[in-house]
Design a protein around this motif. Structure first.
Motif, PDB file in Angstrom:
ATOM      1  N   VAL A 192       0.829  -1.202   0.000  1.00 32.61           N
ATOM      2  CA  VAL A 192       0.000   0.000   0.000  1.00 32.61           C
ATOM      3  C   VAL A 192       0.865   1.255   0.000  1.00 32.61           C
ATOM      4  O   VAL A 192       0.656   2.180  -0.781  1.00 32.61           O
ATOM      5  N   THR A 193       1.864   1.272   0.886  1.00 33.94           N
ATOM      6  CA  THR A 193       2.754   2.434   0.961  1.00 33.94           C
ATOM      7  C   THR A 193       3.940   2.311   0.011  1.00 33.94           C
ATOM      8  O   THR A 193       4.608   3.301  -0.283  1.00 33.94           O
ATOM      9  N   GLY A 194       4.205   1.088  -0.444  1.00 40.19           N
ATOM     10  CA  GLY A 194       5.357   0.863  -1.308  1.00 40.19           C
ATOM     11  C   GLY A 194       6.675   0.804  -0.564  1.00 40.19           C
ATOM     12  O   GLY A 194       7.739   0.748  -1.180  1.00 40.19           O
ATOM     13  N   LYS A 195       6.629   0.791   0.772  1.00 39.18           N
ATOM     14  CA  LYS A 195       7.850   0.823   1.561  1.00 39.18           C
ATOM     15  C   LYS A 195       8.377  -0.590   1.842  1.00 39.18           C
ATOM     16  O   LYS A 195       7.642  -1.451   2.309  1.00 39.18           O
ATOM     17  N   ALA A 196       9.656  -0.782   1.575  1.00 41.30           N
ATOM     18  CA  ALA A 196      10.338  -2.003   1.975  1.00 41.30           C
ATOM     19  C   ALA A 196      10.953  -1.775   3.349  1.00 41.30           C
ATOM     20  O   ALA A 196      10.826  -0.683   3.930  1.00 41.30           O
ATOM     21  N   ASN A 197      11.600  -2.782   3.889  1.00 42.22           N
ATOM     22  CA  ASN A 197      12.243  -2.637   5.188  1.00 42.22           C
ATOM     23  C   ASN A 197      13.394  -1.636   5.094  1.00 42.22           C
ATOM     24  O   ASN A 197      13.768  -1.200   4.003  1.00 42.22           O
ATOM     25  N   ASN A 198      13.958  -1.272   6.236  1.00 38.44           N
ATOM     26  CA  ASN A 198      15.007  -0.241   6.236  1.00 38.44           C
ATOM     27  C   ASN A 198      16.262  -0.710   5.506  1.00 38.44           C
ATOM     28  O   ASN A 198      16.467  -1.896   5.271  1.00 38.44           O
ATOM     29  N   SER A 199      17.107   0.231   5.147  1.00 42.12           N
ATOM     30  CA  SER A 199      18.275  -0.055   4.311  1.00 42.12           C
ATOM     31  C   SER A 199      19.268  -0.993   4.993  1.00 42.12           C
ATOM     32  O   SER A 199      19.950  -1.776   4.324  1.00 42.12           O
ATOM     33  N   THR A 200      19.333  -0.939   6.325  1.00 43.77           N
ATOM     34  CA  THR A 200      20.238  -1.844   7.037  1.00 43.77           C
ATOM     35  C   THR A 200      19.804  -3.296   6.832  1.00 43.77           C
ATOM     36  O   THR A 200      20.629  -4.175   6.543  1.00 43.77           O
ATOM     37  N   CYS A 201      18.503  -3.554   6.963  1.00 44.04           N
ATOM     38  CA  CYS A 201      17.986  -4.905   6.751  1.00 44.04           C
ATOM     39  C   CYS A 201      18.143  -5.319   5.292  1.00 44.04           C
ATOM     40  O   CYS A 201      18.541  -6.444   4.992  1.00 44.04           O
ATOM     41  N   LEU A 202      17.829  -4.425   4.378  1.00 43.32           N
ATOM     42  CA  LEU A 202      17.941  -4.760   2.963  1.00 43.32           C
ATOM     43  C   LEU A 202      19.375  -5.097   2.599  1.00 43.32           C
ATOM     44  O   LEU A 202      19.630  -5.950   1.742  1.00 43.32           O
TER      45      LEU A 202
END
Length: 312
Positions: free
Chosen positions: A202-212
């Motif tokens: 819905v928001t298009g947000k993935a997890n934070n950059s550290t996790c990615l």
């Protein structure tokens, strides 16, 4: 990890999981077939042009470039799906299977015969799981032992978080990713995988950059089926090491081609448990997706700075 719903999905070979939903593609087609299908909307087969829609294909990103102007190569992922409306049927399932055999060691180049590692990466049983830190990230709870977790996205986007479990059997000579080490030259081994997705559609947000940057967008709890029922290395994505993906002949269940295996999948107070009984050798292996066995969720925190495991 707990069972999400009572309907069982048994995957006899490979299946594709995209955004927490099981996608069944009949076969891949080239560009010309895709155009023909688009011109004929009554065509009952689904077409997927992997030369242009490569994000939906389980292969290299730009196959047209990599394979030097050849058409997409691709691979099949056939599945056999079984559904049951019997109350409680999703909490305990048992299946009998016989592991495929390979060509005789005395005549390995026998014409018309192929080794299993040449035919498939793995055979597996699969099912949907509840993971409140996984796609679609819109609810923080799910109802245990209930079909209420099945929500039609056309009616509401508020679907409980979903992961996908794969109870995989690896043929002799094949290497589980990413360690690149074969289970054994002549024996089968097995591992329990749970794939989650850190993405809010819905928001298009993935997890934070550290996790990615450390565990990626799609994360996997992974543990080999062991003789003791305890993993020989951390199972959750945050704490996993190379040893997690490297089979250990001292602790793990190894099986022979042609062995008759009883596979039992059932829910427990601590999470889903898989039990493999090898009727041919008399050995038994198991794995429980519990916090005590180091299974966990990757916390979905798109605005955070750290990548955290939640024992689950």
């Amino acid at each position: 990890m707990k069972l999400l719903r009572s309907r069982l999905i048994v995957v006899a070979a490979l299946a594709t999981i995209i955004c927490g939903m099981l996608i069944s593609v009949t076969y891949y087609r080239g560009a010309s077939s895709a155009k023909a299908s688009a011109a004929n909307p009554s065509n009952k087969h689904m077409s997927l042009n992997c030369e242009t829609s490569s994000r939906l294909c389980s292969e290299v990103y730009d196959s047209y470039k990599v394979f030097h102007n050849y058409k997409y190569v691709g691979h099949d992922e056939p599945s056999a799906l079984y559904y049951s409306d019997v109350p409680g049927s999703g909490n305990r399932m048992q299946y009998e299977l016989r592991l495929p055999t390979d060509p005789s060691p005395t005549n390995p180049m026998q014409r018309g015969k192929s080794f299993n590692f040449q035919l498939q990466i793995a055979l597996w049983f699969g099912m949907a799981m509840c993971d409140t830190q996984s796609y679609p990230e819109l609810l923080s709870t799910c109802t245990p032992d209930s079909d209420k977790n099945i929500v039609d996205p056309a009616i509401s986007p508020n679907h409980p978080g979903t992961a996908f479990m794969e109870m995989q059997f690896y043929p002799p000579g094949w290497a589980p990713w990413p360690a690149g080490i074969s289970c054994d030259a002549t024996k089968w081994c097995a591992a329990l995988n749970i794939d989650s997705l850190g993405l809010n559609p819905v928001t298009g947000k993935a997890n934070n950059s550290t996790c990615l940057g450390t565990v990626g967008e799609e994360t996997v709890n992974f543990a080999f089926i062991t003789l003791s029922g305890k993993p020989h290395a951390p199972a959750n994505p945050v704490d996993a090491t190379v040893s997690t993906f490297t089979p250990n002949p001292k602790t793990d269940l190894f099986m022979n081609s042609g062995d008759e295996i009883i596979t039992t999948l059932h829910d427990t107070a601590n999470g889903l448990q898989i039990v493999l009984n090898d009727l041919t050798t008399g050995q038994t292996g198991s794995m429980t997706t519990s916090a005590a066995n180091t299974f966990g969720q990757v916390q979905y925190n798109p605005n955070g700075k750290t990548c955290n495991n939640i024992p689950y």
